[in-house]
Design a protein around this motif. Structure first.
Motif, short mmCIF file in Angstrom:
data_model
loop_
_atom_site.label_atom_id
_atom_site.label_comp_id
_atom_site.label_asym_id
_atom_site.label_seq_id
_atom_site.Cartn_x
_atom_site.Cartn_y
_atom_site.Cartn_z
N GLY A 15 0.80 -1.22 0.00
CA GLY A 15 0.00 0.00 0.00
C GLY A 15 0.83 1.27 0.00
N ILE A 16 2.01 1.19 -0.59
CA ILE A 16 2.93 2.34 -0.61
C ILE A 16 2.73 3.13 -1.91
N ALA A 17 2.61 4.43 -1.76
CA ALA A 17 2.47 5.32 -2.91
C ALA A 17 3.83 5.45 -3.62
N TYR A 18 3.81 5.33 -4.93
CA TYR A 18 5.03 5.45 -5.73
C TYR A 18 4.64 5.86 -7.14
N SER A 19 5.62 6.29 -7.89
CA SER A 19 5.40 6.54 -9.31
C SER A 19 6.54 5.87 -10.08
N VAL A 20 6.25 5.51 -11.32
CA VAL A 20 7.20 4.80 -12.17
C VAL A 20 7.75 5.76 -13.21
N HIS A 21 9.07 5.67 -13.43
CA HIS A 21 9.74 6.56 -14.38
C HIS A 21 10.66 5.73 -15.27
N ALA A 22 10.34 5.69 -16.55
CA ALA A 22 11.16 4.96 -17.52
C ALA A 22 12.14 5.92 -18.17
N TYR A 23 13.30 5.38 -18.55
CA TYR A 23 14.30 6.18 -19.26
C TYR A 23 15.04 5.26 -20.23
N ALA A 24 15.77 5.86 -21.14
CA ALA A 24 16.53 5.08 -22.13
C ALA A 24 17.78 4.52 -21.46
N TYR A 25 17.73 3.26 -21.12
CA TYR A 25 18.84 2.57 -20.46
C TYR A 25 20.00 2.40 -21.42
N ASP A 26 21.21 2.71 -20.97
CA ASP A 26 22.41 2.56 -21.78
C ASP A 26 23.28 1.46 -21.18
N PRO A 27 23.29 0.26 -21.79
CA PRO A 27 24.07 -0.84 -21.22
C PRO A 27 25.58 -0.58 -21.23
N GLU A 28 26.01 0.40 -22.00
CA GLU A 28 27.44 0.72 -22.07
C GLU A 28 27.85 1.79 -21.05
N ALA A 29 26.90 2.33 -20.33
CA ALA A 29 27.22 3.38 -19.35
C ALA A 29 28.14 2.81 -18.28
N PRO A 30 29.22 3.52 -17.95
CA PRO A 30 30.14 3.00 -16.93
C PRO A 30 29.51 2.96 -15.54
N ALA A 36 21.17 6.99 -15.12
CA ALA A 36 19.75 7.14 -14.83
C ALA A 36 19.46 8.56 -14.35
N ALA A 37 20.30 9.10 -13.49
CA ALA A 37 20.11 10.47 -12.99
C ALA A 37 20.14 11.46 -14.13
N GLU A 38 21.10 11.32 -15.00
CA GLU A 38 21.21 12.24 -16.14
C GLU A 38 20.00 12.10 -17.06
N ALA A 39 19.61 10.87 -17.36
CA ALA A 39 18.48 10.64 -18.27
C ALA A 39 17.17 11.20 -17.71
N LEU A 40 17.02 11.17 -16.38
CA LEU A 40 15.79 11.65 -15.75
C LEU A 40 15.89 13.11 -15.32
N ASN A 131 15.86 1.53 -8.45
CA ASN A 131 15.48 0.66 -9.55
C ASN A 131 14.14 -0.01 -9.27
N GLY A 132 13.30 -0.01 -10.29
CA GLY A 132 11.96 -0.57 -10.17
C GLY A 132 11.84 -2.00 -10.64
N GLY A 133 12.96 -2.68 -10.85
CA GLY A 133 12.91 -4.09 -11.22
C GLY A 133 13.10 -4.35 -12.70
N GLY A 134 13.66 -3.39 -13.41
CA GLY A 134 13.95 -3.57 -14.83
C GLY A 134 14.95 -2.53 -15.30
N ARG A 135 15.68 -2.86 -16.32
CA ARG A 135 16.62 -1.90 -16.89
C ARG A 135 15.84 -0.72 -17.46
N GLY A 136 16.24 0.48 -17.08
CA GLY A 136 15.56 1.68 -17.56
C GLY A 136 14.27 1.98 -16.83
N LEU A 137 14.11 1.46 -15.62
CA LEU A 137 12.88 1.67 -14.87
C LEU A 137 13.21 2.07 -13.43
N GLN A 138 12.77 3.24 -13.02
CA GLN A 138 12.98 3.72 -11.66
C GLN A 138 11.62 3.94 -11.01
N VAL A 139 11.57 3.75 -9.70
CA VAL A 139 10.37 4.10 -8.94
C VAL A 139 10.74 5.23 -7.98
#
Length: 158
Positions: A15-30, A36-40, A131-139
């Motif tokens: 019952g926790i309030a949250y929002s989902v935020h997708a971004y373009a995941y870069d698998p080559e990012a060091p 993720a911070a930059e993309a969002l 991380n919300g449980g997927g590449r490119g997905l933040q909660v």
């Protein structure tokens, strides 16, 4: 990408309030958290990265701000262990059931102790991202809700 993951299901059940935020995941990012911070368009201290480690051979989940590094000495001390080390990516994936770059502390295959760096929560942000449980997905959620749902210990780790 589905926005329903094991991580969001845990939040829904609690019952926790949250929002989902997708971004373009870069698998080559060091550094995935910083990417993720930059993309969002967020400051890096608002995004917590999920790290998988072991203390005296026992797995533990660690959350720190994306622009910080864990002190293995502090991690070991917080766990009452003699030593600590980061898990290899394949081991982290096996234990959590998530792929590296998409590991969330929520909804892992088995419940592990979770430690959150006190500096990550002392920045005074009303909401933080992880991380919300997927590449490119933040909660995004409130820090107190995260600590409660994970039954996490907040300790100095950086």
């Amino acid at each position: 990408m589905s926005k329903a993951t094991r991580a969001t299901q845990v939040l829904d059940r609690a019952g926790i309030a949250y929002s989902v935020h997708a971004y373009a995941y870069d698998p080559e990012a060091p550094r995935i958290g910083l990417q993720a911070a930059e993309a969002l368009g967020l400051s890096p201290d608002r995004i917590l990265k999920t790290l998988m480690a072991e203390a005296d051979g026992k797995p533990v989940c660690v959350l720190v701000a994306s622009d910080r590094e864990v002190s293995l000495k502090r991690l070991a001390a917080a766990c009452g262990a003699k030593s600590a080390a980061m898990l290899k990516p394949a081991e982290a994936e096996r234990i959590t059931g998530y792929h590296v770059g998409g590991i969330s502390p929520l909804g892992q295959k088995r419940r592990l102790p979770v430690l959150i760096d006190d500096a990550a929560l002392s920045a005074g942000h009303d909401e933080i991202y992880l991380n919300g449980g997927g590449r490119g997905l933040q909660v995004r959620l409130r820090p107190a809700d995260l600590v409660a749902v994970l039954e996490a210990r907040v300790v100095p780790l950086t």
